[in-house]
Scaffold this motif. Structure first.
Motif, PDB file in Angstrom:
ATOM      1  N   SER A  28       2.130   4.961  12.379  1.00 29.45           N
ATOM      2  CA  SER A  28       2.379   3.699  13.051  1.00 29.45           C
ATOM      3  C   SER A  28       2.339   2.595  11.998  1.00 29.45           C
ATOM      4  CB  SER A  28       1.299   3.469  14.121  1.00 29.45           C
ATOM      5  OG  SER A  28       1.537   2.250  14.796  1.00 29.45           O
ATOM      6  N   PHE A  29       3.518   2.246  11.503  1.00 26.54           N
ATOM      7  CA  PHE A  29       3.647   1.429  10.303  1.00 26.54           C
ATOM      8  C   PHE A  29       2.816   0.151  10.372  1.00 26.54           C
ATOM      9  CE2 PHE A  29       5.814   0.872   6.384  1.00 26.54           C
ATOM     10  CZ  PHE A  29       6.179  -0.457   6.251  1.00 26.54           C
ATOM     11  N   GLY A  30       2.832  -0.524  11.493  1.00 30.75           N
ATOM     12  CA  GLY A  30       2.139  -1.798  11.624  1.00 30.75           C
ATOM     13  C   GLY A  30       0.630  -1.696  11.573  1.00 30.75           C
ATOM     14  N   ASP A  31       0.093  -0.498  11.673  1.00 32.76           N
ATOM     15  CA  ASP A  31      -1.363  -0.304  11.661  1.00 32.76           C
ATOM     16  C   ASP A  31      -1.895   0.077  10.283  1.00 32.76           C
ATOM     17  OD1 ASP A  31      -1.303   1.333  14.898  1.00 32.76           O
ATOM     18  OD2 ASP A  31      -1.538  -0.795  14.374  1.00 32.76           O
ATOM     19  N   TYR A  32      -1.018   0.105   9.293  1.00 30.63           N
ATOM     20  CA  TYR A  32      -1.403   0.643   7.990  1.00 30.63           C
ATOM     21  C   TYR A  32      -1.312  -0.383   6.867  1.00 30.63           C
ATOM     22  CZ  TYR A  32      -1.991   5.439   9.425  1.00 30.63           C
ATOM     23  OH  TYR A  32      -2.475   6.590   9.998  1.00 30.63           O
ATOM     24  N   THR A  33      -2.144  -0.153   5.886  1.00 28.02           N
ATOM     25  CA  THR A  33      -2.043  -0.826   4.588  1.00 28.02           C
ATOM     26  C   THR A  33      -1.303   0.123   3.652  1.00 28.02           C
ATOM     27  OG1 THR A  33      -4.050  -2.139   4.826  1.00 28.02           O
ATOM     28  CG2 THR A  33      -3.349  -1.626   2.577  1.00 28.02           C
ATOM     29  N   LEU A  34      -0.288  -0.391   3.013  1.00 26.52           N
ATOM     30  CA  LEU A  34       0.498   0.418   2.085  1.00 26.52           C
ATOM     31  C   LEU A  34       0.632  -0.316   0.757  1.00 26.52           C
ATOM     32  CD1 LEU A  34       2.081   0.775   5.120  1.00 26.52           C
ATOM     33  CD2 LEU A  34       3.152   2.562   3.737  1.00 26.52           C
ATOM     34  N   GLY A  35       0.961   0.431  -0.246  1.00 27.60           N
ATOM     35  CA  GLY A  35       1.182  -0.222  -1.527  1.00 27.60           C
ATOM     36  C   GLY A  35       1.332   0.767  -2.655  1.00 27.60           C
ATOM     37  N   TRP A  36       1.126   0.245  -3.848  1.00 30.32           N
ATOM     38  CA  TRP A  36       1.443   0.979  -5.051  1.00 30.32           C
ATOM     39  C   TRP A  36       0.242   1.071  -5.980  1.00 30.32           C
ATOM     40  CZ3 TRP A  36       6.237   3.082  -5.138  1.00 30.32           C
ATOM     41  CH2 TRP A  36       7.140   2.584  -4.182  1.00 30.32           C
ATOM     42  N   PHE A  37       0.029   2.286  -6.423  1.00 33.95           N
ATOM     43  CA  PHE A  37      -0.910   2.559  -7.490  1.00 33.95           C
ATOM     44  C   PHE A  37      -0.103   3.087  -8.677  1.00 33.95           C
ATOM     45  CE2 PHE A  37      -5.088   2.296  -5.394  1.00 33.95           C
ATOM     46  CZ  PHE A  37      -4.687   2.202  -4.073  1.00 33.95           C
ATOM     47  N   ARG A  38      -0.681   3.004  -9.848  1.00 32.87           N
ATOM     48  CA  ARG A  38      -0.009   3.583 -11.021  1.00 32.87           C
ATOM     49  C   ARG A  38      -1.015   4.301 -11.896  1.00 32.87           C
ATOM     50  NH1 ARG A  38       1.570  -2.012 -14.322  1.00 32.87           N
ATOM     51  NH2 ARG A  38      -0.574  -2.603 -14.900  1.00 32.87           N
ATOM     52  N   GLN A  39      -0.492   5.258 -12.643  1.00 29.71           N
ATOM     53  CA  GLN A  39      -1.341   6.009 -13.560  1.00 29.71           C
ATOM     54  C   GLN A  39      -0.575   6.289 -14.835  1.00 29.71           C
ATOM     55  OE1 GLN A  39      -3.133   9.537 -11.876  1.00 29.71           O
ATOM     56  NE2 GLN A  39      -4.791   9.450 -13.379  1.00 29.71           N
ATOM     57  N   ALA A  40      -1.117   5.793 -15.935  1.00 26.66           N
ATOM     58  CA  ALA A  40      -0.554   6.051 -17.253  1.00 26.66           C
ATOM     59  C   ALA A  40      -1.308   7.222 -17.884  1.00 26.66           C
ATOM     60  CB  ALA A  40      -0.680   4.811 -18.129  1.00 26.66           C
ATOM     61  N   PRO A  41      -0.710   7.914 -18.834  1.00 27.26           N
ATOM     62  CA  PRO A  41      -1.376   9.058 -19.464  1.00 27.26           C
ATOM     63  C   PRO A  41      -2.741   8.680 -20.030  1.00 27.26           C
ATOM     64  CG  PRO A  41       0.919   8.998 -20.095  1.00 27.26           C
ATOM     65  CD  PRO A  41       0.656   7.734 -19.345  1.00 27.26           C
TER      66      PRO A  41
END
Length: 126
Positions: A28-41
């Motif tokens: 349920s898209f409106g009920d969620y927190t979404l986003g971006w994480f990143r990982q470098a070597p």
């Protein structure tokens, strides 16, 4: 079944731009927190930009503030990350993640996120 499908990574020169997309399904898209994480070597996974679809509050990691913009399209169940003025230190695998929103704000801790995309490589190099 929840799925997060990322697209938009690639190779770009310093100072260039890229836009990442994360299409979500099965939640349920409106009920969620979404986003971006990143990982470098050799580095720990870090939160880059996150948005709560409950109240549209956002979080940006300090090094990307003013250069990256996160947005959410509820009609398309998609979150975007517009990345401008890219630097070599932005090079990493970028992961889309989702967790149910709470009243205590956006969590920056990757271990609290329940769902993950497969990751997309962003390389900033001349």
């Amino acid at each position: 079944e929840v799925q997060l499908v990322e697209s938009g990574g690639g190779l770009v020169r310093p100072g260039g731009s890229l836009r990442l997309s994360c299409a979500a399904s099965g939640l349920s898209f409106g009920d969620y927190t979404l986003g971006w994480f990143r990982q470098a070597p050799g580095k720990e996974r870090e939160g880059v930009a996150l948005i709560s679809n409950r109240d549209y509050s956002t979080y940006y990691e300090e090094s990307v503030e003013g250069r990256f913009t996160i947005s959410s399209d509820n009609a398309k169940n998609t979150v975007y990350l517009q990345m401008n003025s890219l630097k070599p230190e932005d090079t990493a695998v970028y992961y889309c993640a989702a967790v149910r929103s709470t009243f205590w704000g956006i969590s920056r801790r990757w271990r609290e996120y329940d769902y993950w995309g497969q990751g997309t490589q962003v390389t900033v190099s001349s």
